[in-house]
Motif scaffolding. Sequence first.
Motif, short mmCIF file in Angstrom:
data_model
loop_
_atom_site.label_atom_id
_atom_site.label_comp_id
_atom_site.label_asym_id
_atom_site.label_seq_id
_atom_site.Cartn_x
_atom_site.Cartn_y
_atom_site.Cartn_z
N GLY A 106 0.82 -1.20 0.00
CA GLY A 106 0.00 0.00 0.00
C GLY A 106 0.85 1.25 0.00
N PRO A 107 0.22 2.41 -0.14
CA PRO A 107 0.95 3.68 -0.20
C PRO A 107 1.82 3.95 1.03
CG PRO A 107 -1.37 3.99 -0.77
CD PRO A 107 -1.22 2.59 -0.32
N GLU A 108 1.32 3.62 2.22
CA GLU A 108 2.10 3.88 3.44
C GLU A 108 3.35 3.01 3.48
OE1 GLU A 108 -0.33 3.49 6.91
OE2 GLU A 108 -1.73 5.02 6.24
N ASP A 109 3.21 1.73 3.11
CA ASP A 109 4.38 0.85 3.09
C ASP A 109 5.35 1.26 2.00
OD1 ASP A 109 3.50 -0.68 5.24
OD2 ASP A 109 2.48 -2.15 3.97
N ALA A 110 4.83 1.69 0.86
CA ALA A 110 5.70 2.14 -0.22
C ALA A 110 6.52 3.35 0.22
CB ALA A 110 4.88 2.48 -1.47
N GLU A 111 5.88 4.28 0.92
CA GLU A 111 6.60 5.45 1.41
C GLU A 111 7.65 5.05 2.44
OE1 GLU A 111 8.15 9.04 1.85
OE2 GLU A 111 6.76 8.43 0.28
N ALA A 112 7.32 4.11 3.30
CA ALA A 112 8.29 3.63 4.30
C ALA A 112 9.49 2.99 3.60
CB ALA A 112 7.62 2.64 5.25
N LEU A 113 9.24 2.21 2.57
CA LEU A 113 10.34 1.60 1.81
C LEU A 113 11.22 2.67 1.16
CD1 LEU A 113 8.52 -1.42 0.13
CD2 LEU A 113 10.39 -1.54 1.78
N ARG A 114 10.59 3.70 0.59
CA ARG A 114 11.36 4.80 -0.02
C ARG A 114 12.28 5.46 1.00
NH1 ARG A 114 6.45 6.05 -1.93
NH2 ARG A 114 6.03 5.39 -4.04
N ARG A 115 11.71 5.76 2.17
CA ARG A 115 12.50 6.40 3.23
C ARG A 115 13.65 5.50 3.67
NH1 ARG A 115 7.52 7.45 5.53
NH2 ARG A 115 7.97 5.96 7.17
N LEU A 116 13.38 4.23 3.85
CA LEU A 116 14.42 3.31 4.30
C LEU A 116 15.51 3.16 3.26
CD1 LEU A 116 12.14 0.59 5.89
CD2 LEU A 116 13.73 2.09 7.11
N LEU A 117 15.14 3.05 2.00
CA LEU A 117 16.15 2.93 0.95
C LEU A 117 16.95 4.22 0.76
CD1 LEU A 117 14.11 0.84 -1.64
CD2 LEU A 117 16.10 0.09 -0.31
N ALA A 118 16.31 5.35 0.95
CA ALA A 118 17.03 6.64 0.83
C ALA A 118 18.05 6.81 1.95
CB ALA A 118 16.03 7.79 0.85
N GLY A 119 17.78 6.20 3.09
CA GLY A 119 18.70 6.33 4.23
C GLY A 119 19.85 5.36 4.21
N ARG A 120 19.86 4.47 3.24
CA ARG A 120 20.94 3.47 3.15
C ARG A 120 22.25 4.05 2.87
NH1 ARG A 120 20.48 -1.66 -0.29
NH2 ARG A 120 21.90 -2.57 1.13
#
Length: 120
Positions: A106-120
Amino acid sequence: MATLGELERQVMDLLWASDDTLSAYDIQATLAAATEGGKTLAATTVLTVLSRLEAKGFVQRERSTRPHRYRAAASREDHMADLMHEVLGGASNRTAVLERFVGQVGPEDAEALRRLLAGR
């Protein structure tokens, strides 16, 4: 990674939810209270389940007290992440599996994934 049976999962759910260590009797009482009709498992059954979970690496036992007390060896989140890695590791086409997974979040999980990947 070892899988969990139904009773093992119930025991792990209690250990993961607890901030403290639990004895087999604590677990036995909590499971009885949570079941319809208050069906009580034998203490030996709970001890057998805990012994199996310890052998699988899911729980740690404190032997310094009697009765022994148990805690989860890792968090529920660590366990779930390990399961995800195991499933992904068994895929012949990891990219296709990830693509389907990401396509179903869903949109919330997709946003969480984006944030997590950006912080890598």
